[in-house]
Design a protein around this motif. Structure first.
Motif, PDB file in Angstrom:
ATOM      1  N   SER A   1      11.178  -4.857  -3.790  1.00 22.45           N
ATOM      2  CA  SER A   1      10.129  -5.880  -3.663  1.00 22.45           C
ATOM      3  C   SER A   1      10.546  -7.084  -4.506  1.00 22.45           C
ATOM      4  CB  SER A   1       8.815  -5.313  -4.212  1.00 22.45           C
ATOM      5  OG  SER A   1       8.980  -5.070  -5.608  1.00 22.45           O
TER       6      SER A   1
ATOM      7  N   ASP B   1      11.358  -6.088   0.474  1.00 23.06           N
ATOM      8  CA  ASP B   1       9.995  -5.625   0.789  1.00 23.06           C
ATOM      9  C   ASP B   1       8.986  -6.706   0.412  1.00 23.06           C
ATOM     10  OD1 ASP B   1       7.854  -2.976  -0.500  1.00 23.06           O
ATOM     11  OD2 ASP B   1       8.006  -3.809   1.539  1.00 23.06           O
TER      12      ASP B   1
ATOM     13  N   GLY C   1      -0.457   2.332  -2.782  1.00 27.73           N
ATOM     14  CA  GLY C   1      -0.934   2.960  -4.007  1.00 27.73           C
ATOM     15  C   GLY C   1      -1.372   4.409  -3.827  1.00 27.73           C
TER      16      GLY C   1
ATOM     17  N   LYS D   1      -5.770   6.177  -1.248  1.00 28.18           N
ATOM     18  CA  LYS D   1      -5.755   5.659   0.137  1.00 28.18           C
ATOM     19  C   LYS D   1      -7.019   6.006   0.905  1.00 28.18           C
ATOM     20  CE  LYS D   1      -0.732   6.070   0.089  1.00 28.18           C
ATOM     21  NZ  LYS D   1      -0.366   4.724  -0.206  1.00 28.18           N
TER      22      LYS D   1
ATOM     23  N   SER E   1       2.963   6.850   1.306  1.00 29.63           N
ATOM     24  CA  SER E   1       3.170   7.955   0.370  1.00 29.63           C
ATOM     25  C   SER E   1       2.165   9.062   0.633  1.00 29.63           C
ATOM     26  CB  SER E   1       3.000   7.468  -1.081  1.00 29.63           C
ATOM     27  OG  SER E   1       4.199   6.886  -1.536  1.00 29.63           O
TER      28      SER E   1
ATOM     29  N   ASP F   1       6.757   4.363  -1.887  1.00 29.61           N
ATOM     30  CA  ASP F   1       7.054   3.955  -3.266  1.00 29.61           C
ATOM     31  C   ASP F   1       6.283   4.821  -4.258  1.00 29.61           C
ATOM     32  OD1 ASP F   1       6.617   0.873  -5.208  1.00 29.61           O
ATOM     33  OD2 ASP F   1       7.928   2.585  -5.461  1.00 29.61           O
ATOM     34  N   THR F   2       4.989   4.931  -4.049  1.00 26.00           N
ATOM     35  CA  THR F   2       4.125   5.643  -5.005  1.00 26.00           C
ATOM     36  C   THR F   2       4.608   7.067  -5.284  1.00 26.00           C
ATOM     37  OG1 THR F   2       2.194   4.306  -4.452  1.00 26.00           O
ATOM     38  CG2 THR F   2       1.754   6.476  -5.365  1.00 26.00           C
TER      39      THR F   2
ATOM     40  N   ARG G   1       7.317   6.967  -7.768  1.00 24.14           N
ATOM     41  CA  ARG G   1       6.802   6.545  -9.078  1.00 24.14           C
ATOM     42  C   ARG G   1       6.122   7.724  -9.782  1.00 24.14           C
ATOM     43  NH1 ARG G   1       4.050   0.542  -8.643  1.00 24.14           N
ATOM     44  NH2 ARG G   1       5.761  -0.510  -7.584  1.00 24.14           N
TER      45      ARG G   1
HETATM   46  O1  LIG Z   1       4.286   0.242   1.439  1.00 25.66           O
HETATM   47  C1  LIG Z   1       4.681   0.263   0.283  1.00 25.66           C
HETATM   48  C2  LIG Z   1       4.448   1.457  -0.614  1.00 25.66           C
HETATM   49  O2  LIG Z   1       3.450   2.317  -0.109  1.00 25.66           O
HETATM   50  P1  LIG Z   1       2.968   3.543  -1.050  1.00 25.66           P
HETATM   51  O3  LIG Z   1       2.201   2.947  -2.177  1.00 25.66           O
HETATM   52  O4  LIG Z   1       2.097   4.388  -0.145  1.00 25.66           O
HETATM   53  O5  LIG Z   1       4.180   4.269  -1.515  1.00 25.66           O
HETATM   54  N1  LIG Z   1       5.371  -0.785  -0.257  1.00 25.66           N
HETATM   55  O6  LIG Z   1       5.677  -1.841   0.539  1.00 25.66           O
HETATM   56  C3  LIG Z   1       5.767  -0.841  -1.665  1.00 25.66           C
HETATM   57  C4  LIG Z   1       5.257  -2.078  -2.339  1.00 25.66           C
HETATM   58  C5  LIG Z   1       5.696  -2.115  -3.798  1.00 25.66           C
HETATM   59  O7  LIG Z   1       5.486  -3.422  -4.322  1.00 25.66           O
HETATM   60  P2  LIG Z   1       5.633  -3.696  -5.910  1.00 25.66           P
HETATM   61  O8  LIG Z   1       7.043  -3.345  -6.305  1.00 25.66           O
HETATM   62  O9  LIG Z   1       5.349  -5.161  -6.036  1.00 25.66           O
HETATM   63  O10 LIG Z   1       4.635  -2.832  -6.605  1.00 25.66           O
END
Ligand SMILES: O=C(COP(=O)(O)O)N(O)CCCOP(=O)(O)O
Ligand SMILES: [Zn+2]
Length: 305
Positions: A49, A80, A179, A182, A211, A253-254, A257
């Motif tokens: 991103s 992204d 995030g 959801k 996610s 992403d989440t 993380r």
């Molecule tokens: O679609 C998603 C992630 O979806 P998820 O939260 O369900 O994993 N993304 O595009 C990730 C966006 C991340 O942006 P940043 O680095 O600014 O926090």
């Protein structure tokens, strides 16, 4: 090998499987993504991103390009949520092979204008483009129709948008959201809408906010001292149904993380005397690799490379 997004997503749409596009912010996340995909013979997309570019810059992009370049599977490096023409061009100069221009918060005409500008420039340099129509947001199943239609992607508009912009793939709003929260319980995914859009279009479709926020990871997050509310993610079955109907790129992403944070917290809690970063970031890489493997298997991309 480093390839464009189209090289990965056009076969995925045709083959009715999904390819995860994982966000990265450091070396270990990148290794977990690409090494796991290579072991499972799966194509994969690695995305940064604008926040990740601010954090890791060309150093991080070079790490991704180097690992991707030496991998024996197709890997795309994707921008992204690019917020402007300038941001997309900057990413292309950094060596990205796929860029998103996210002008979905603008009125339709402006989104078309912004997107077409990026498409013309990116295509001139052989780079693929993702655009977005509609706005992400969890929807409650009982939500009244006109409110739901307010921000979910309209199928007819999607056809117009693709024709007017030439975008290579399209992120659509179908009930997912970014995030860990959801929706209450299992988020409602508008499968009828996905299938309608897929019937009317031929380009790869993209699901953001995909996610799964697995309960086991959330439990370990809490048990290792983390604070998280009523977290919920997208069910595997919903992703499998969606990838059978046009969704080819699936953003995650989440989950990475959460997994990396769980592993780091657990190591430090169980080994209070530990201060070797390899003993902390190594387990994070391993647990993220398990998350990557699960997603590749759920989306059906294993063995496609
Ligand atoms: O679609 C998603 C992630 O979806 P998820 O939260 O369900 O994993 N993304 O595009 C990730 C966006 C991340 O942006 P940043 O680095 O600014 O926090
Ligand atoms: Zn997103």
């Amino acid at each position: 090998m480093l390839v464009t997004g189209n090289d990965i997503l056009v076969p995925a749409r045709a083959g009715r499987y999904g390819v995860p596009s994982f966000n990265t912010n450091n070396m270990e996340i990148t290794q977990a993504i690409i090494h796991t995909a290579e072991r499972l013979r799966s194509p994969v997309m690695v995305q940064m991103s604008e926040g990740a570019i601010k954090y890791g810059g060309q150093d991080l992009a070079n790490i991704v390009k180097d690992i991707a370049g030496r991998a024996t599977i197709p890997v795309a490096l994707h921008l992204d949520h690019g917020s402007s023409y300038e941001s997309a061009l900057k990413a292309i100069k950094m060596g990205f092979t796929s860029v998103m221009i996210d002008a979905s918060h603008h009125p339709f005409e402006e989104n078309v204008r912004e997107t077409r500008r990026v498409v013309e420039a990116a295509h001139a340099m052989g780079i693929s483009v993702e655009a977005e129509l509609g706005r992400l947001g969890g929807i409650e199943e009982h939500i009244v129709v006109d409110e739901k239609d307010a921000f979910l992607t309209d199928p007819e508009e999607a056809v117009q948008f693709i024709e007017q912009t030439g975008t290579d793939y399209l992120a659509i709003a179908i009930g997912t959201s970014h995030g860990a929260y959801k929706g209450k319980g299992r988020p409602y995914i508008d499968h009828a809408r996905i299938e309608k859009i897929a019937q009317l279009t031929t380009i790869p479709l993209v699901a953001h906010g995909s996610s799964g926020v697995p309960a086991e990871i959330v439990g370990r997050f809490r048990a290792s001292g983390g604070e998280i509310g009523d977290a919920a993610g997208i069910a595997d079955e919903d992703l499998q149904r969606a990838t059978g109907h046009g969704i080819a790129k699936v953003n995650v992403d989440t989950d990475l993380r959460l997994a990396s944070t769980v592993a780091i917290r657990e190591v430090l809690q169980q080994n209070p005397k530990e201060f070797d970063p390899r003993k902390v970031f190594g387990p994070a890489r391993d647990l993220m690799g398990q998350i990557v493997e699960h997603k590749l298997r759920v989306l059906g991309s294993v063995g496609k490379a």
